[in-house]
Write a protein that holds these residues in place. Structure first.
Motif, PDB file in Angstrom:
ATOM      1  N   ARG A   1       0.809  -1.312  -0.024  1.00 26.52           N
ATOM      2  CA  ARG A   1      -0.180   0.155   0.072  1.00 26.52           C
ATOM      3  C   ARG A   1       0.959   1.324   0.047  1.00 26.52           C
ATOM      4  O   ARG A   1       0.572   2.213  -0.716  1.00 26.52           O
ATOM      5  N   ALA A   2       1.982   1.066   0.796  1.00 24.44           N
ATOM      6  CA  ALA A   2       2.934   2.569   0.854  1.00 24.44           C
ATOM      7  C   ALA A   2       3.360   2.480  -0.611  1.00 24.44           C
ATOM      8  O   ALA A   2       3.682   3.604  -1.001  1.00 24.44           O
ATOM      9  N   ALA A   3       3.875   1.605  -1.192  1.00 26.95           N
ATOM     10  CA  ALA A   3       4.514   1.681  -2.736  1.00 26.95           C
ATOM     11  C   ALA A   3       3.365   2.349  -3.549  1.00 26.95           C
ATOM     12  O   ALA A   3       3.908   3.200  -4.250  1.00 26.95           O
ATOM     13  N   VAL A   4       2.292   2.090  -3.616  1.00 25.96           N
ATOM     14  CA  VAL A   4       1.290   2.435  -4.345  1.00 25.96           C
ATOM     15  C   VAL A   4       1.056   3.998  -3.921  1.00 25.96           C
ATOM     16  O   VAL A   4       1.216   4.780  -4.960  1.00 25.96           O
ATOM     17  N   ALA A   5       0.975   4.196  -2.623  1.00 32.46           N
ATOM     18  CA  ALA A   5       0.628   5.774  -2.363  1.00 32.46           C
ATOM     19  C   ALA A   5       1.837   6.590  -2.737  1.00 32.46           C
ATOM     20  O   ALA A   5       1.592   7.767  -2.899  1.00 32.46           O
ATOM     21  N   ASP A   6       2.845   6.130  -2.755  1.00 37.05           N
ATOM     22  CA  ASP A   6       4.350   6.871  -3.040  1.00 37.05           C
ATOM     23  C   ASP A   6       4.011   7.564  -4.460  1.00 37.05           C
ATOM     24  O   ASP A   6       4.616   8.375  -4.879  1.00 37.05           O
ATOM     25  N   LYS A   7       3.742   6.511  -5.345  1.00 41.32           N
ATOM     26  CA  LYS A   7       3.591   6.744  -6.887  1.00 41.32           C
ATOM     27  C   LYS A   7       2.212   7.640  -7.127  1.00 41.32           C
ATOM     28  O   LYS A   7       2.085   8.099  -8.290  1.00 41.32           O
ATOM     29  N   LEU A   8       1.378   7.263  -6.553  1.00 42.60           N
ATOM     30  CA  LEU A   8      -0.032   7.737  -6.681  1.00 42.60           C
ATOM     31  C   LEU A   8      -0.653   8.343  -5.430  1.00 42.60           C
ATOM     32  O   LEU A   8      -1.616   7.809  -4.681  1.00 42.60           O
TER      33      LEU A   8
END
Length: 883
Positions: free
Chosen positions: A557-564
Motif C-alpha cells: 500500500r505504501a508503494a502505491v501511495a508513493d507513486k499515486l
C-alpha cells in the motif's frame, strides 16, 4: 509470313509505339511496376527480418564456436532434429540418470574444448522500483564467445565484479561506471564497464559478464539449463548423436549449415518438417489470383487506349491482307514489351525501397533483423507475375481490335458495337455461383472461409461481365442530368473498350476492401462485445501471491501511495486460497442445494478483486461491484443475516446454497472437504463474468472455517499508463509476486488497428490511382471528342467539367458495384469468423464499416473528379470528326 517473323514484327512495332507515346507508356509502366515494386519490397523485408536456423547460429553461439551443447534431460538419452530448435525430446525418464560431466561431453564431441555459458533472468532495481533483465554469464574474452555481444563503448569485463550492458539497460537509468543493483538475495553487485549490444536482443534490457557476475547459477527450474560453447573443429552428426545419448542436445554449425540426409534422423523424427500446409497453399494461391486480377484490370484501360490509337494502323494491315491473329499480336506485343520493362523496373526499385524501409521497420521490432537478403528465385517469379499481368491485360483489347469494323475505322467512326447478351448472362451465372458459394461457406461446419474466399473471386469475375450493361444503363438514365455528366456518361457507354476495364478495376478494388473491412470490423465487434471488464473503467487493483510467507499489504500500500499520492486505496477481504509450500491451500466450490447434479452457477469467474470469493458485509459498501439497486439491498440484508451472495450467468434461482471448502495439504494427495448449507441471494450477471463467484458473510466464513484476510487493494482512478508502469516497478521492489492491473476497457490491439488503416489506405490509394490513371488515359483517347466540343463553342471550363464528370462516372459506378459485390463475401465471412467456442462468445456479430464505405463510394469519386477537373487540359487543338 511465319509465326516467328510475325511476332518479331509485332514486338518491333510495340517498341516503336511505346517510344513514340512516352506519356501513355509511362502510365502503363507505373500501373504494372507499382504492384511488382510493392510485392518485391514486402518479400525482401520479410525474408530479411525472418532469421532462419543458419542465420541464427551467430546469435546463439557467437561467430567462432563450432557448437552449443545444452544438458536438458539430467542424463536421460535425448533425440533431436538436425537443429534442436526444430524439435527434440527425451527417450527415457527425465532425471533418471546423472548429468554428464564436461569431460564426457568433450569426449563425445571428439575432444572439443568447452566454455561454460549460463543464461537466465534477473531482477534489477530501477528509478521506479524493480525491472527485468536477460543475463548471460560467459568469459567474453574467450575467442569462442566472439560475436555474442558487440562492444560499442568501454571495455570487456576483467573479473566477476564487472559486466557489460546494452542500451536498453541504460534506458532504465543506468550509466557506464554504475553498479548494477540486482535484487536477489546474496546477489553480486557488478560494475558496468562497457556498453555492448546483444546479437539477439535489441529492446530487452540485457547484461553479460563472467561466470558468477550475475548470480545466475544453473537454474533448470527457470527454463535455463546449463550449456557450453564448443570449439576445436566441426562437430559431425555422429558426434551429436553421441552427445544425445548422454542427455545433451547439440546445435552444430556444420550440421545445421549442411544437414545430412533425412534418413539419418532418429526413427521417431522421420518425416518431421516435411508436411505441407494445404490451407496455407490455398490462401497463397487465392491472394495471387486476386492480385493478378487486380493488376490486369488496372492495366486494361491503358492497353484499350493503345489499341484504340493503333486501330487505323491495324485496319490498314487488315485491308492489305493482314490476319486477325497478326492484329492481336501487335497489341499483345505491347503488353510483352511494356510488361517486361515494368517487371524489371519494379523488381529493381522494390529492392531499393526495401533497403530504405528496413531501418524504419527495425525500430519497431524487438529483435535484430537478419542480413539483407534478396530472394532471387522469388523475385524471378514476381517479375514473371508482372509480365503475365501485362500480357493478360492486353488480351481483351487485342481480341476486340482484331474484330473491329475495318471500313468504319478507316472512315473515322469509333463507336463500339452493342454489348452481347452472352456476357451479362455469363456474369449473372457467375455472380449466382459466387452468392451460393458464400452462403454455403457461411453455414459450413469447417473450411467455410476458403469456400467464401473462392466464391468472392468468382463473384468479382461475374461482376466484370456485367459492367458493360451497367455502363449502358447509366448512360440511358443520365438523360435528366446536366450537360457535362450526361455527356460523360454517354461517351463512357459509347467507348466501352476503355471504360469497362477502368470501372471493373475500381469495382474489384472496392469489393476486396469492403469484404475485408466487414470481416475485420465484425471480428472486432465480437471482441468488443464479449469483453468483460474486471473493474470499473479507470480503476486499478493490486494482487500478490503467498509464496515464502504472508503478503505485507502495508508495504504494498505504501508503494502505491508513493507513486499515486492522490489515489484512494481500499483493502479487499477475501478467501485466501494460495499458501506457502508447507501449509495447506484451499478451494471453495459452490453448489445449488438438493439436486443430484448441481446446476452450474457461472460460465466463468475471476480474481479481479484479489480473490475469487470475497468476504465481509463491507464489501458491497466499499467496492463498486456492479448490480441493480434492488439486488444490492437484498444482498446487504443477506450478508447481515449471515448468508451468502452468489453470482450466476446461468439463470439459477435458489434460496440456499451448499458450500464445499476443499483443503489440500502438502503432506497428503487427498483433500479434506468441509460442507456448509447457507441461505443465499442469487445476483444475475452477464455471460462471461470476470468478477468473483460469491461474497461470504463474516459469520458464514467463520462457520466454514475458511482462511480469510486481505487479498488485494483497489485503487481509484484515473491512472495514466506512465503511472501504471511506475506503480508496477514500485510493487516489484516491495514484493516480486505482486502485480498491478488497470481497467481500461476493451483496447483494440495494434495489429487490428494496422490492418484497418492498411485496408483504408490501400483501398484509397488503389481506387484513387486506378481511377486517375484510367481517366487520364480515357481523356487522352477522347481528345478528338473534346476538340469537337471546342469547335462547337464549348468553353475551357465546360471541357474541365466534362473531364471531371468522366472521372466521377468511372469512380462512382465502380465503387457502387464493388461495394455491392463486396457485401456478399463480407457478410458471409462473419458467420464462420465470429462463431464462438463458448457460451460467452456464442452468436453472430456483424459490424459494417459504413464510414470507410462512405469514403470509398462517395468521397473518393468526388476527390478524383476534383483532381481531374483541376489538372485536365482545357485548350486542345481542333481535330475534325466524321461521326
Amino acid at each position: 509470313m511465319s509465326r516467328g517473323t510475325s511476332w518479331r514484327l509485332a514486338l518491333r512495332l510495340a517498341r516503336r509505339d511505346a517510344l513514340r507515346n512516352r506519356g501513355r507508356s509511362i502510365l502503363v509502366l507505373v500501373m504494372i511496376a507499382l504492384p511488382v515494386l510493392a510485392v518485391t519490397a514486402a518479400d525482401v523485408v520479410i525474408q530479411t527480418q525472418d532469421v532462419n536456423g543458419v542465420e541464427s547460429l551467430d546469435r546463439r553461439m557467437g561467430s567462432a564456436a563450432d557448437a552449443l551443447v545444452t544438458v536438458e534431460a539430467q542424463g536421460a538419452p535425448v533425440i533431436q532434429f538436425f537443429d534442436p530448435w526444430d524439435g527434440s525430446g527425451t527417450t527415457g525418464d527425465q532425471g533418471a540418470g546423472r548429468p554428464p560431466t564436461t569431460e564426457q561431453l568433450s569426449a563425445a564431441l571428439g575432444g572439443a574444448r568447452l566454455v561454460e555459458m549460463r543464461r537466465g533472468d534477473a531482477n534489477v532495481r530501477t528509478d521506479d522500483g524493480v525491472g527485468y533483465l536477460a543475463g548471460t554469464e560467459v568469459d567474453l574474452d574467450d575467442p569462442l564467445a566472439d560475436g555474442l555481444f558487440d562492444l560499442n563503448a568501454g571495455r570487456w569485463p576483467a573479473d566477476t565484479d564487472e559486466v557489460v550492458v546494452n542500451q536498453a539497460m541504460l534506458d532504465q537509468g543506468y550509466a557506464l561506471g554504475d553498479v548494477l543493483d540486482l535484487t536477489e538475495d546474496e546477489a553480486p553487485a557488478p560494475t558496468i564497464v562497457g556498453i555492448a549490444e546483444s546479437a539477439e536482443l535489441r529492446t530487452t534490457p540485457a547484461a553479460a559478464g563472467p561466470i558468477g557476475s550475475l548470480g545466475l547459477g544453473h537454474r533448470e527450474d527457470d527454463g535455463y539449463p546449463p550449456s557450453w560453447l564448443a570449439g576445436g573443429g566441426p562437430v559431425s552428426w555422429e558426434q551429436v548423436r553421441a552427445a544425445n545419448a548422454l542427455g545433451a542436445t547439440v546445435v552444430s554449425r556444420a550440421v545445421v549449415t549442411d544437414p545430412p540426409s533425412a534418413s539419418e534422423l532418429p526413427d521417431e523424427m522421420q518425416g518431421w518438417g516435411g508436411s505441407t500446409d494445404d490451407q496455407m497453399v490455398a490462401v497463397v494461391v487465392l491472394v495471387v489470383a486476386m492480385a493478378l486480377l487486380e493488376v490486369v484490370l488496372l492495366a486494361g484501360p491503358a492497353f484499350a487506349v493503345t489499341a484504340r490509337r493503333q486501330s487505323r494502323t491495324l485496319a490498314l494491315m487488315a485491308a492489305t491482307g493482314g490476319t486477325p491473329a497478326q492484329s492481336r499480336r501487335v497489341v499483345i506485343g505491347g503488353g510483352v514489351v511494356l510488361g517486361s520493362v515494368a517487371a524489371l523496373l519494379g523488381v529493381v526499385l522494390g529492392i531499393g525501397v526495401a533497403w530504405l524501409l528496413l531501418p524504419v521497420l527495425q525500430h519497431w521490432s524487438n529483435a535484430w533483423f537478419g542480413p539483407f537478403e534478396v530472394p532471387w528465385l522469388h523475385l524471378v517469379g514476381i517479375a514473371l507475375f508482372g509480365l503475365l499481368s501485362a500480357v493478360l491485360a492486353a488480351v481483351v483489347p487485342a481480341w476486340i481490335a482484331s474484330r473491329q469494323d475495318v471500313v468504319a475505322v478507316l472512315a473515322g467512326r469509333r463507336a463500339d458495337k452493342r454489348p452481347s447478351l452472352r456476357s451479362p448472362i455469363l456474369g449473372v451465372v457467375l455472380l449466382g455461383i459466387g452468392i451460393a458459394g458464400s452462403a454455403y461457406g457461411a453455414t459450413a461446419s469447417s473450411s467455410g472461409e476458403f469456400a467464401i474466399a473462392g466464391s468472392a473471386v468468382i463473384a468479382v469475375i461475374g461482376m466484370i461481365f456485367l459492367v458493360p450493361i451497367v455502363v449502358v444503363a447509366v448512360a440511358r438514365l443520365a438523360g435528366r442530368l446536366p450537360l457535362s455528366p450526361r455527356y460523360a456518361a454517354r461517351d463512357a457507354a459509347r467507348h466501352r473498350t476503355r471504360t469497362v476495364p477502368a470501372v471493373a478495376a475500381v469495382a474489384a478494388t472496392v469489393a476486396g476492401v469492403v469484404a475485408l473491412g466487414i470481416a475485420v470490423t465484425s471480428d472486432e465487434a465480437q471482441n468488443r462485445e464479449t469483453y468483460r471488464p474486471e473493474l470499473p473503467a479507470g480503476m486499478g487493483s493490486v494482487s500478490a501471491y503467498v509464496d515464502e510467507g504472508p503478503v505485507d499489504w502495508t508495504q504494498l500500500r505504501a508503494a502505491v501511495a508513493d507513486k499515486l499520492p492522490d489515489a484512494h486505496l481500499v483493502p479487499v477481504h477475501g478467501l485466501i486460497e494460495s499458501s506457502t509450500d508447507d501449509a495447506p491451500s484451499y478451494w471453495l466450490e459452490i453448489k445449488a442445494r438438493d439436486t443430484d447434479e448441481p446446476d452450474r452457477l457461472l460460465d466463468s469467474y475471476g480474481t479481479s478483486w484479489g480473490a475469487s470469493t470475497l468476504v465481509g458485509e463491507s464489501t458491497l459498501e466499499d467496492l463498486p461491484i456492479e448490480m441493480t439497486d434492488a439486488d444490492r439491498e437484498a444482498a446487504l440484508r443477506m450478508l447481515r443475516a449471515g448468508g451468502v451472495v452468489a453470482f450466476t450467468d446461468q439463470g439459477v434461482e435458489t434460496d440456499h446454497l451448499q458450500l464445499d471448502l476443499h483443503e489440500y495439504s502438502p503432506d497428503s494427495s487427498d483433500d479434506d472437504v468441509t460442507t456448509l448449507s447457507v441461505p443465499a441471494v442469487m445476483v444475475p450477471v452477464a455471460l462471461g463474468n470476470a468478477g468473483p463467484q460469491a461474497i461470504l458473510s463474516t459469520e458464514a466464513a467463520k462457520r466454514l472455517g475458511a482462511p480469510t484476510g486481505v487479498s488485494g487493494l483497489v485503487v481509484s482512478g484515473p491512472i495514466s499508463r506512465a503511472q501504471e508502469e511506475a506503480v508496477s516497478e514500485a510493487l516489484a521492489a516491495a514484493d516480486t509476486s505482486s502485480s498491478f492491473y488497470v481497467e481500461r476497457g476493451y483496447q483494440t490491439d495494434n495489429e487490428t488497428m494496422i490492418v484497418q488503416l492498411v485496408l483504408a489506405a490501400l483501398g484509397g490509394v488503389l481506387m484513387l490511382g486506378g481511377t486517375l490513371t484510367a481517366t487520364f488515359l480515357a481523356l487522352s483517347d477522347a481528345r478528338p471528342d473534346l476538340a469537337t466540343l471546342s469547335a462547337v463553342g464549348a468553353s475551357p471550363r465546360r471541357r474541365r467539367w466534362v473531364a471531371a464528370s468522366y472521372a466521377l462516372v468511372i469512380g462512382f459506378v465502380g465503387a457502387v458495384l464493388g461495394a455491392a459485390v463486396g457485401f456478399i463475401p463480407g457478410v458471409a465471412i462473419t458467420y464462420p469468423l465470429t462463431s464462438g467456442y463458448s457460451e460467452a462468445t456464442a452468436g453472430h456479430y456483424l459490424d459494417v464499416p459504413w464510414l470507410m464505405i462512405l469514403g470509398l463510394v462517395v468521397v473518393l469519386p468526388l476527390l478524383t473528379a476534383l483532381i481531374v477537373g483541376l489538372t485536365a487540359r482545357s485548350r486542345l487543338p481542333l481535330v475534325a470528326r466524321l461521326d
